[in-house]
Motif scaffolding. Structure first.
Motif, PDB file in Angstrom:
ATOM      1  N   ASP A   1       0.811  -1.225   0.000  1.00 51.09           N
ATOM      2  CA  ASP A   1       0.000   0.000   0.000  1.00 51.09           C
ATOM      3  C   ASP A   1       0.843   1.274   0.000  1.00 51.09           C
ATOM      4  O   ASP A   1       0.331   2.355   0.275  1.00 51.09           O
ATOM      5  N   GLN A   2       2.125   1.142  -0.315  1.00 44.90           N
ATOM      6  CA  GLN A   2       3.047   2.288  -0.337  1.00 44.90           C
ATOM      7  C   GLN A   2       3.093   2.990   1.027  1.00 44.90           C
ATOM      8  O   GLN A   2       3.293   4.187   1.117  1.00 44.90           O
TER       9      GLN A   2
ATOM     10  N   PHE B   1       1.630   6.175   7.124  1.00 43.11           N
ATOM     11  CA  PHE B   1       1.673   7.628   7.047  1.00 43.11           C
ATOM     12  C   PHE B   1       0.403   8.271   7.608  1.00 43.11           C
ATOM     13  O   PHE B   1       0.457   9.337   8.224  1.00 43.11           O
ATOM     14  N   GLU B   2      -0.726   7.638   7.414  1.00 42.97           N
ATOM     15  CA  GLU B   2      -1.977   8.155   7.978  1.00 42.97           C
ATOM     16  C   GLU B   2      -1.915   8.165   9.505  1.00 42.97           C
ATOM     17  O   GLU B   2      -2.276   9.162  10.145  1.00 42.97           O
TER      18      GLU B   2
ATOM     19  N   LEU C   1       0.839   8.097  11.359  1.00 40.89           N
ATOM     20  CA  LEU C   1       1.882   9.043  11.758  1.00 40.89           C
ATOM     21  C   LEU C   1       1.379  10.481  11.697  1.00 40.89           C
ATOM     22  O   LEU C   1       1.615  11.270  12.625  1.00 40.89           O
ATOM     23  N   ASP C   2       0.677  10.840  10.637  1.00 40.33           N
ATOM     24  CA  ASP C   2       0.119  12.192  10.526  1.00 40.33           C
ATOM     25  C   ASP C   2      -0.837  12.486  11.680  1.00 40.33           C
ATOM     26  O   ASP C   2      -0.815  13.580  12.251  1.00 40.33           O
ATOM     27  N   GLY C   3      -1.666  11.513  12.032  1.00 39.94           N
ATOM     28  CA  GLY C   3      -2.593  11.692  13.142  1.00 39.94           C
ATOM     29  C   GLY C   3      -1.860  11.906  14.456  1.00 39.94           C
ATOM     30  O   GLY C   3      -2.230  12.769  15.269  1.00 39.94           O
ATOM     31  N   LEU C   4      -0.818  11.130  14.693  1.00 36.07           N
ATOM     32  CA  LEU C   4      -0.033  11.282  15.925  1.00 36.07           C
ATOM     33  C   LEU C   4       0.693  12.614  15.965  1.00 36.07           C
ATOM     34  O   LEU C   4       0.762  13.271  17.015  1.00 36.07           O
ATOM     35  N   LEU C   5       1.220  13.041  14.827  1.00 40.15           N
ATOM     36  CA  LEU C   5       1.887  14.341  14.779  1.00 40.15           C
ATOM     37  C   LEU C   5       0.900  15.484  15.027  1.00 40.15           C
ATOM     38  O   LEU C   5       1.224  16.462  15.719  1.00 40.15           O
ATOM     39  N   ASP C   6      -0.297  15.367  14.487  1.00 38.77           N
ATOM     40  CA  ASP C   6      -1.334  16.370  14.732  1.00 38.77           C
ATOM     41  C   ASP C   6      -1.667  16.433  16.223  1.00 38.77           C
ATOM     42  O   ASP C   6      -1.817  17.536  16.784  1.00 38.77           O
TER      43      ASP C   6
END
Length: 112
Positions: A91-92, A97-98, A100-105
């Motif tokens: 799934d590349q 990444f989804e 990780l983006d949520g955790l960073l937010d």
């Protein structure tokens, strides 16, 4: 001397791979759909786990000892392993990444 380009060319053109059960090479074999006879390094739990899971998925075989019988049995099932690998989907890293983006937010919002 070692040549990275020769290694890449050999891996890309191989029908199958016989090597240790390190994560990086195993990942390359799966991504390139190359059946792998994986021999874990003695005493390396991670490699034992990797090789056994590879076998569990049907992508190759765990070979604690590589001898003529093990190699022959692996090569006789090469097409079966290749067939299992043909169904592998990558799934590349979209899920990673989804998350990780949520955790960073959340971190940016001071939630932890």
């Amino acid at each position: 001397p070692f040549s990275e380009q020769v290694f890449i060319d050999d891996l890309a053109s191989a029908q199958a791979v016989v090597a240790s059960a390190g994560f990086t090479l195993m990942g390359e074999c799966v991504f390139l759909r190359k059946p792998h006879l994986a021999q874990p390094l003695h005493g390396q739990f991670e490699q034992t786990f990797n090789a056994r899971y590879l076998e569990h998925l049907g992508y190759g075989r765990c070979g604690e000892v590589i001898d003529a019988a093990t190699l022959t049995a692996f090569l006789e099932r090469r097409e079966e392993y290749a067939s299992a690998l043909a169904g592998y989907q990558h799934d590349q890293n979209a899920g990673l990444f989804e998350t990780l983006d949520g955790l960073l937010d959340q971190a940016a919002a001071g939630l932890f």
